[in-house]
Scaffold this active site. Structure first.
Site, PDB file in Angstrom:
ATOM      1  N   ASP A 137       1.229  -9.707   7.357  1.00  0.00           N
ATOM      2  CA  ASP A 137       2.733  -9.430   7.868  1.00  0.00           C
ATOM      3  C   ASP A 137       3.433 -10.242   7.004  1.00  0.00           C
ATOM      4  O   ASP A 137       3.484 -11.101   6.823  1.00  0.00           O
ATOM      5  CB  ASP A 137       2.948  -9.523   9.259  1.00  0.00           C
ATOM      6  N   ARG A 167      -5.471   1.201   4.343  1.00  0.00           N
ATOM      7  CA  ARG A 167      -4.702   1.507   3.284  1.00  0.00           C
ATOM      8  C   ARG A 167      -4.802   0.398   2.112  1.00  0.00           C
ATOM      9  O   ARG A 167      -4.968   0.777   0.872  1.00  0.00           O
ATOM     10  CB  ARG A 167      -3.058   1.508   3.687  1.00  0.00           C
ATOM     11  N   GLY A 195      -0.127   1.527  -3.253  1.00  0.00           N
ATOM     12  CA  GLY A 195      -0.530   0.666  -4.589  1.00  0.00           C
ATOM     13  C   GLY A 195       0.092   1.282  -5.879  1.00  0.00           C
ATOM     14  O   GLY A 195      -0.024   0.567  -6.807  1.00  0.00           O
ATOM     15  N   ASN A 196       0.769   2.540  -5.870  1.00  0.00           N
ATOM     16  CA  ASN A 196       1.051   2.963  -7.213  1.00  0.00           C
ATOM     17  C   ASN A 196       2.374   2.033  -7.771  1.00  0.00           C
ATOM     18  O   ASN A 196       2.247   1.774  -8.942  1.00  0.00           O
ATOM     19  CB  ASN A 196       1.758   4.636  -6.952  1.00  0.00           C
ATOM     20  N   ALA A 222       0.647  -1.307   0.140  1.00  0.00           N
ATOM     21  CA  ALA A 222      -0.114  -0.078  -0.193  1.00  0.00           C
ATOM     22  C   ALA A 222       0.955   1.317  -0.056  1.00  0.00           C
ATOM     23  O   ALA A 222       1.998   1.239   0.547  1.00  0.00           O
ATOM     24  CB  ALA A 222      -1.039   0.097   1.197  1.00  0.00           C
ATOM     25  N   CYS A 277      11.790   5.736   1.012  1.00  0.00           N
ATOM     26  CA  CYS A 277      11.800   7.362   0.702  1.00  0.00           C
ATOM     27  C   CYS A 277      12.302   8.099   2.044  1.00  0.00           C
ATOM     28  O   CYS A 277      11.826   8.851   2.492  1.00  0.00           O
ATOM     29  CB  CYS A 277      10.368   7.865   0.554  1.00  0.00           C
TER      30      CYS A 277
END
Length: 463
Positions: free
Chosen positions: A285, A263, A238-239, A236, A359
């Site tokens: 998980d 999400r 999801g892009n 998630a 990120c």
């Protein structure tokens, strides 16, 4: 009207410490979370300016039923945002009655502070930095359309197509209704910074994915060929999953895992809109997924983008201007989790290639995690030199760390990102050689930019 009420509710929740801005946005019932997030971030960024204007104009004294947080959102939209543009209902009518006074107070505030632009009213820590200059990247969803058709559509809408970009300067110079094709990704369109396409019909129909260039690199570097079985371990929102599906052409299988039910539900909506049909979602998980499970015996590709500090996220820089580096305690906890999940992923028996991405800008979550995983793999995997021409490389804390790549607003005009590409050192009973076909009849593994210099592809030849 629902947008403004939702934004006001989030601002009130942040102020009363009910949760983080991002968490409250995702927990809201408003469908377009990105639109809501952008509005709340900008309203909060200009909060002090809006308070001063609202107080000077006497808005809350004149409109006693208007709540302060809603007033702030509405005045932002009127004076600093996109305007109501047919939206707002009774709130637009209410603000129209005070529009002249509010505009006059904003103008007076500028004169008092000796500035001419709205952004010059911001405190130093809240002024737009390099993140605000990052272009709007738009990935064309090749499951539904192609770059040529998307370009033609925008041209018919009055946009000026400038061709393929040749440098970072080309991207940074974009203004107005001009756009480019990215130099690296043939399905990535580039628009000027702050271009809002959330209400564009191609986006709403799933033909376009609003995705930063750095976020597109993991799926591109994993490069699973159609028919492959792929795991998206922390999937998630999801892009990246939709990008993997486009590369697979919906042929093959994506096993996507995430623990956050909300999400995951949003992700299911995104994937449906994008036309993804090869993905199996699981609220699970990834650490609990057994590598010996028969369902995953054909998985040769894993994309791992685990939870991280988000210190490179453009939206975080808007939400928390001037935010510092995460605490050492939080970084240690995140890095420990990241190392566990990466080492777990490398134990899948058929795995050939894995892309690890975050990120985050922090070495603890990036190079340190990669180095530990390589040591634990006992030589079974190595780092592939991904995109050697990419200008921003990994920090040289261990041999081959330069094979990793980094991204940032300052160096690559993207969000902050880190990517490492793992590849298995050798496959039992196979040798790697260069050539156009496979003598054993198995499809060749896709080629990284630097894998082979003597032929068009790398193939497996039976030993």
């Amino acid at each position: 009207m629902a947008l403004y009420a939702a934004a006001a509710a989030v601002l009130a929740g942040v102020e009363s410490r009910q949760g983080s801005l991002k968490g409250l946005v995702y927990a809201s019932s408003f469908q377009n979370v990105k639109q809501l997030y952008a509005l709340v971030c900008e309203t909060q960024r200009y909060s002090a300016v809006l308070d001063a204007v609202i107080t000077s104009a006497g808005l809350l004294r004149a409109e006693k039923k208007l709540r302060p947080h809603l007033a702030k959102v509405l005045v932002y939209e009127l004076l600093l945002g996109r305007g109501f543009k047919g939206r707002g209902g009774r709130w637009k009518a209410l603000l129209d009655r005070h529009q002249a006074r509010l505009k006059a107070e904003l103008a007076r505030l500028k004169v008092h502070r000796g500035v001419s632009r709205n952004e010059d009213l911001l405190e130093v820590g809240s002024k737009p930095g390099p993140a605000s200059q990052v272009p709007r990247f738009v990935r064309v969803n090749t499951l539904k359309t192609c770059s040529e058709d998307a370009i033609d559509y925008f041209k018919r809408q009055g946009f000026s197509y400038q061709g393929r970009a040749s440098s970072l300067e080309d991207l940074g110079a974009l203004k107005g209704k001009c756009f480019l094709l990215d130099s690296l990704l043939p399905e990535l369109l580039v628009f000027p910074a702050q271009t809002d396409l959330h209400e564009h019909p191609l986006y709403q129909a799933g033909h376009l994915i609003l995705q930063d260039k750095a976020s597109c690199l993991p799926a591109m570097l994993l490069a699973p060929p159609p028919g492959s079985h792929v795991i998206d371990a922390c999937a998630a929102p999801g892009n990246k999953t939709s990008h993997l599906a486009a590369l697979l052409k919906n042929q093959g299988k994506i096993f996507a895992f995430d623990l956050d039910a909300k999400r995951l539900a949003s992700m299911a909506t995104l994937l449906t809109r994008a036309g993804v049909s090869c993905c199996e979602l699981a609220e699970q998980d990834f650490l609990a997924v057994s590598p010996s499970d028969e369902r995953y015996r054909q998985v040769q590709y894993i994309l791992l983008d685990p939870s991280c500090s988000g210190s490179g996220m453009l939206t975080r820089q808007l939400e928390e201007p001037g935010a510092g580096v995460p605490s050492k305690e939080r970084l240690r906890a995140l890095a420990a989790f990241q190392q566990r999940v990466l080492s777990h992923a490398l134990t899948f028996p058929a795995l050939q290639r894995l892309v690890y991405s975050t990120c985050s800008l922090c070495q603890e979550e990036n190079e340190d995690v990669v180095q530990a995983a390589l040591q634990q793999s006992s030589g079974a995997f190595r780092l592939a030199p991904a995109l050697p021409s990419w200008p921003h490389r990994g920090i040289s804390t261990f041999p081959d760390a330069g094979h990793c790549l980094r991204a940032s607003p300052e160096t690559t005009l993207t969000g902050g990102f880190f990517i490492a590409v793992f590849e298995r050192v050798e496959v039992p009973s196979l040798q790697v050689a260069c050539g156009p076909v496979t003598s054993c009849g198995t499809p060749p593994l896709p080629l990284l930019q630097s894998d082979c210099f003597n032929g068009p592809s790398c193939v497996g030849i039976s030993a």
